[in-house]
Design an enzyme around this catalytic site. Structure first.
Site, mmCIF file in Angstrom:
data_model
loop_
_atom_site.group_PDB
_atom_site.id
_atom_site.type_symbol
_atom_site.label_atom_id
_atom_site.label_comp_id
_atom_site.label_asym_id
_atom_site.label_seq_id
_atom_site.Cartn_x
_atom_site.Cartn_y
_atom_site.Cartn_z
ATOM 1 N NE ARG A 141 3.625 -6.865 -14.624
ATOM 2 C CZ ARG A 141 4.052 -8.118 -14.522
ATOM 3 N NH1 ARG A 141 3.272 -9.106 -14.908
ATOM 4 N NH2 ARG A 141 5.256 -8.387 -14.048
ATOM 5 C CG HIS B 180 -11.735 13.355 -0.580
ATOM 6 N ND1 HIS B 180 -11.518 13.795 0.706
ATOM 7 C CD2 HIS B 180 -11.436 12.031 -0.567
ATOM 8 C CE1 HIS B 180 -11.133 12.791 1.462
ATOM 9 N NE2 HIS B 180 -11.058 11.702 0.719
#
Length: 320
Positions: A246, A141
């Site tokens: 990050r 999917h």
């Protein structure tokens, strides 16, 4: 998983293949293994490990050796080569089919094919064709897009914005392979391919609009039939409590048909331009693969700065 490939489809899909005899037997013949076999040892009479289910390919070596055998020996060998499991015989370089083989194949109702191409080339083309169609297959999917020449699979929960993000990328000139459902299969040990199911080819579902035909709206250059999946981008709804990467140190993989594909996770939030972010993520991934790693550069710069500051602190302490 596809269990068999019809011989008639192999002939139809490969223009280098020609039928020499046995056209009436092609309809019911199927191929169940992707390997091609050259029956050299069998011509000498050694049949202990004869792989009868493979396409039997005879090239210049096999045909020239057969020419040295007497008629009775050839009849015996070719009759043993012809089994109910044998899909076909294939002669390369448009070489003359030995009469003994032609008779044995006719009696066993086995087609004989031919090609003007070299034996090595024929073997390569047929093996690749069969391996693709007999490969282990699965359905994922997600949305498969070609971004800057790379196959990028967008995954995530329903409603996270995969199709809408993909539509924005298509509008920027990238290409759609499959939306909602992606059929995947292993091409080789390092490559997994993705394509759209036939019923969804070139189509997308956009909430609030419905079904759209990408090729009809954007042109033939906006779609592609299949592409290798080189990067998986997992889209997740933004969570203020989550600790997102990050700096880019975290690396994960996703197993797709026994192939490990790099995966990164990108949080989705109102105000974030997902098309820009995915383009940059793809470019950054390609740069890393080429040896240019911004995270490593930052880490090296930080290490140098720490060392420099440590030296300066040491000098200050010594001057006190």
């Amino acid at each position: 998983m596809t269990n068999a490939v019809k011989l008639k489809n192999l002939i139809r899909d490969n223009k280098i293949v020609h039928v020499v005899q046995g056209k009436q037997y092609i309809q019911d013949k199927e191929i169940v293994v992707s390997d091609i076999y050259r029956p050299g040892l069998e011509l000498t009479g050694y049949f202990d490990f004869y792989p009868r289910q493979r396409i039997q390919l005879l090239g210049r070596t096999e045909i020239s050796y057969a020419a040295r055998l007497d008629h009775d020996s050839l009849v015996q060998v070719f009759n043993k080569l012809c089994t109910p499991e044998t899909p076909c015989f294939f002669v390369s370089r448009s070489l003359r089919v030995p009469p003994e083989l032609a008779q044995a194949a006719e009696e066993a109702k086995i087609p004989i094919l031919s090609s003007p191409e070299s034996t090595t080339y024929v073997s390569s083309i047929l093996t690749e064709y069969l391996r693709e169609r007999l490969a282990v297959r699965d359905t994922i999917h997600g949305v498969l897009i070609e971004v800057k020449g790379m196959g990028v699979l967008l995954t995530g929960d329903s409603g996270v914005g995969k199709s809408e993000t993909a539509l924005g990328l298509i509008h920027r000139g990238h290409r759609l392979i499959a939306d909602d459902r992606v059929d995947v299969y292993q091409k080789d040990v390092e490559t997994v391919m993705g394509e759209a199911p036939a019923i969804l080819k070139h189509l997308m579902e956009i909430r609030g609009i419905g079904i759209i035909d990408v090729m009809d709206l954007f042109g033939v250059g906006a779609v592609k039939n299949r592409e290798s999946i080189q990067l998986v981008i997992k889209l997740v709804n933004w969570d203020n409590q989550a600790n997102y990467d990050r700096l880019g140190f975290e690396e994960s993989k996703r197993d797709i048909c026994n192939v490990e594909v790099p995966q990164i996770t990108i949080p989705v939030k109102v105000g974030r331009n997902m098309e820009d972010i995915i383009e940059i993520a793809t470019m950054n991934f390609r740069a890393k693969r080429s040896g240019y790693n911004a995270t490593r550069t930052f880490d090296n710069n930080l290490t140098k700065l720490i060392k420099k500051n440590s030296k300066n602190d040491s000098k200050k302490e010594s001057n006190k």
